[in-house]
Design a protein around this motif. Structure first.
Motif, mmCIF file in Angstrom:
data_model
loop_
_atom_site.group_PDB
_atom_site.id
_atom_site.type_symbol
_atom_site.label_atom_id
_atom_site.label_comp_id
_atom_site.label_asym_id
_atom_site.label_seq_id
_atom_site.Cartn_x
_atom_site.Cartn_y
_atom_site.Cartn_z
ATOM 1 N N ASN A 1 52.626 -17.049 7.579
ATOM 2 C CA ASN A 1 51.697 -16.826 6.483
ATOM 3 C C ASN A 1 50.569 -15.919 6.988
ATOM 4 O O ASN A 1 49.787 -16.314 7.842
ATOM 5 C CB ASN A 1 51.139 -18.165 5.988
ATOM 6 N N ALA A 2 50.488 -14.724 6.447
ATOM 7 C CA ALA A 2 49.498 -13.736 6.874
ATOM 8 C C ALA A 2 48.413 -13.528 5.823
ATOM 9 O O ALA A 2 47.678 -12.545 5.866
ATOM 10 C CB ALA A 2 50.206 -12.410 7.166
ATOM 11 N N THR A 3 48.271 -14.468 4.903
ATOM 12 C CA THR A 3 47.308 -14.328 3.812
ATOM 13 C C THR A 3 45.890 -14.127 4.332
ATOM 14 O O THR A 3 45.187 -13.210 3.914
ATOM 15 C CB THR A 3 47.367 -15.542 2.876
ATOM 16 N N LYS A 4 45.452 -14.980 5.225
ATOM 17 C CA LYS A 4 44.081 -14.887 5.738
ATOM 18 C C LYS A 4 43.861 -13.554 6.446
ATOM 19 O O LYS A 4 42.858 -12.887 6.216
ATOM 20 C CB LYS A 4 43.774 -16.044 6.682
ATOM 21 N N ASP A 5 44.808 -13.153 7.282
ATOM 22 C CA ASP A 5 44.690 -11.867 7.982
ATOM 23 C C ASP A 5 44.621 -10.705 6.988
ATOM 24 O O ASP A 5 43.815 -9.786 7.143
ATOM 25 C CB ASP A 5 45.872 -11.659 8.924
ATOM 26 N N PHE A 6 45.458 -10.754 5.971
ATOM 27 C CA PHE A 6 45.498 -9.690 4.967
ATOM 28 C C PHE A 6 44.174 -9.634 4.199
ATOM 29 O O PHE A 6 43.588 -8.567 4.029
ATOM 30 C CB PHE A 6 46.662 -9.916 4.002
ATOM 31 N N ASP A 7 43.702 -10.788 3.769
ATOM 32 C CA ASP A 7 42.447 -10.832 3.012
ATOM 33 C C ASP A 7 41.251 -10.437 3.878
ATOM 34 O O ASP A 7 40.350 -9.739 3.416
ATOM 35 C CB ASP A 7 42.220 -12.219 2.418
ATOM 36 N N ASP A 8 41.245 -10.873 5.128
ATOM 37 C CA ASP A 8 40.139 -10.539 6.032
ATOM 38 C C ASP A 8 40.048 -9.046 6.313
ATOM 39 O O ASP A 8 38.977 -8.532 6.616
ATOM 40 C CB ASP A 8 40.266 -11.299 7.361
ATOM 41 N N ALA A 9 41.176 -8.343 6.207
ATOM 42 C CA ALA A 9 41.194 -6.902 6.470
ATOM 43 C C ALA A 9 40.607 -6.100 5.310
ATOM 44 O O ALA A 9 40.411 -4.889 5.439
ATOM 45 C CB ALA A 9 42.618 -6.439 6.758
ATOM 46 N N ASP A 10 40.318 -6.765 4.207
ATOM 47 C CA ASP A 10 39.701 -6.111 3.051
ATOM 48 C C ASP A 10 40.474 -4.853 2.647
ATOM 49 O O ASP A 10 39.925 -3.749 2.580
ATOM 50 C CB ASP A 10 38.242 -5.780 3.353
ATOM 51 N N HIS A 11 41.774 -5.036 2.371
ATOM 52 C CA HIS A 11 42.636 -3.920 1.987
ATOM 53 C C HIS A 11 42.198 -3.300 0.653
ATOM 54 O O HIS A 11 41.707 -3.989 -0.228
ATOM 55 C CB HIS A 11 44.089 -4.391 1.865
ATOM 56 N N SER A 12 42.442 -2.023 0.529
ATOM 57 C CA SER A 12 42.136 -1.292 -0.708
ATOM 58 C C SER A 12 43.115 -1.702 -1.804
ATOM 59 O O SER A 12 44.172 -2.290 -1.535
ATOM 60 C CB SER A 12 42.256 0.211 -0.465
ATOM 61 N N GLU A 13 42.774 -1.366 -3.037
ATOM 62 C CA GLU A 13 43.686 -1.629 -4.157
ATOM 63 C C GLU A 13 44.996 -0.867 -3.955
ATOM 64 O O GLU A 13 46.066 -1.364 -4.275
ATOM 65 C CB GLU A 13 43.035 -1.245 -5.490
ATOM 66 N N SER A 14 44.903 0.319 -3.416
ATOM 67 C CA SER A 14 46.095 1.124 -3.149
ATOM 68 C C SER A 14 47.019 0.412 -2.161
ATOM 69 O O SER A 14 48.242 0.382 -2.341
ATOM 70 C CB SER A 14 45.677 2.484 -2.600
ATOM 71 N N ALA A 15 46.443 -0.178 -1.124
ATOM 72 C CA ALA A 15 47.240 -0.902 -0.136
ATOM 73 C C ALA A 15 47.901 -2.123 -0.769
ATOM 74 O O ALA A 15 49.067 -2.426 -0.493
ATOM 75 C CB ALA A 15 46.365 -1.327 1.040
ATOM 76 N N LYS A 16 47.162 -2.800 -1.635
ATOM 77 C CA LYS A 16 47.711 -3.979 -2.321
ATOM 78 C C LYS A 16 48.864 -3.584 -3.237
ATOM 79 O O LYS A 16 49.862 -4.286 -3.332
ATOM 80 C CB LYS A 16 46.611 -4.699 -3.100
ATOM 81 N N GLU A 17 48.722 -2.445 -3.890
ATOM 82 C CA GLU A 17 49.788 -1.946 -4.757
ATOM 83 C C GLU A 17 51.006 -1.543 -3.936
ATOM 84 O O GLU A 17 52.143 -1.783 -4.334
ATOM 85 C CB GLU A 17 49.290 -0.769 -5.584
ATOM 86 N N GLN A 18 50.772 -0.935 -2.789
ATOM 87 C CA GLN A 18 51.864 -0.499 -1.921
ATOM 88 C C GLN A 18 52.670 -1.691 -1.400
ATOM 89 O O GLN A 18 53.877 -1.601 -1.213
ATOM 90 C CB GLN A 18 51.314 0.310 -0.752
ATOM 91 N N LEU A 19 52.003 -2.816 -1.208
ATOM 92 C CA LEU A 19 52.661 -4.022 -0.720
ATOM 93 C C LEU A 19 53.814 -4.434 -1.630
ATOM 94 O O LEU A 19 54.838 -4.940 -1.164
ATOM 95 C CB LEU A 19 51.627 -5.146 -0.602
ATOM 96 N N ALA A 20 53.673 -4.179 -2.912
ATOM 97 C CA ALA A 20 54.715 -4.545 -3.878
ATOM 98 C C ALA A 20 56.062 -3.907 -3.549
ATOM 99 O O ALA A 20 57.115 -4.460 -3.886
ATOM 100 C CB ALA A 20 54.275 -4.165 -5.286
#
Length: 113
Positions: free
Chosen positions: A53-72
Motif C-alpha cells: 500500500n503506497a497511499t501515504k507515500d503517494f499523498d505525501d509526494a503532493d502529486h499534480s493533477e496531471s500525475a494523478k490522471e496519468q496513474l489511471a
C-alpha cells in the motif's frame, strides 16, 4: 459496464520487483512496471513501494493533477472489500448509514470527519 477486478494484498505483494511492480493507492491496484524508468522521482521511490500500500507515500509526494490522471493508465483493479483500508471502509459505512435515514448516520459521519 464491466466490474473492476478484485485483488488481495497477498496477490499484490507477489508483484514486488522492478520487472513486475504493483502498488496500491487509495484501495486501487496499479501495475507501474512500465512507468518505473519514467518516474520523475526516480525508480527507487517506486521500488520501495513495490507490492504494498503506497497511499501515504503517494499523498505525501503532493502529486499534480496531471500525475494523478496519468496513474489511471496503470489501473488494474481494486482491493477486495474485506481488505480495504480502515479509512475507506469507514467512509463507505458512513455513507451507507446516512442513506438509511437513521440518526446513527449523522453522529457517525461527524465522528469520522
Amino acid at each position: 459496464m464491466s466490474t473492476a477486478k478484485k485483488y488481495t494484498f497477498a496477490e499484490v505483494k507477489e508483484h514486488n520487483k522492478p520487472s513486475d511492480l504493483w502498488v496500491v493507492i487509495h484501495d486501487k491496484v496499479y501495475d507501474v512496471t512500465k512507468f518505473l524508468h519514467e518516474h520523475p522521482g526516480g525508480e527507487e521511490v517506486l521500488e520501495e513501494s513495490a507490492g504494498r500500500n503506497a497511499t501515504k507515500d503517494f499523498d505525501d509526494a503532493d502529486h499534480s493533477e496531471s500525475a494523478k490522471e496519468q496513474l489511471a493508465n496503470y489501473y488494474l483493479g481494486d482491493i477486495v472489500d474485506e481488505e480495504k483500508t480502515e479509512k475507506s471502509v469507514s467512509k463507505k459505512a458512513a455513507s451507507s448509514n446516512s442513506n438509511s435515514g437513521s440518526n446513527k448516520g449523522s453522529w457517525f459521519r461527524r465522528l469520522m470527519n
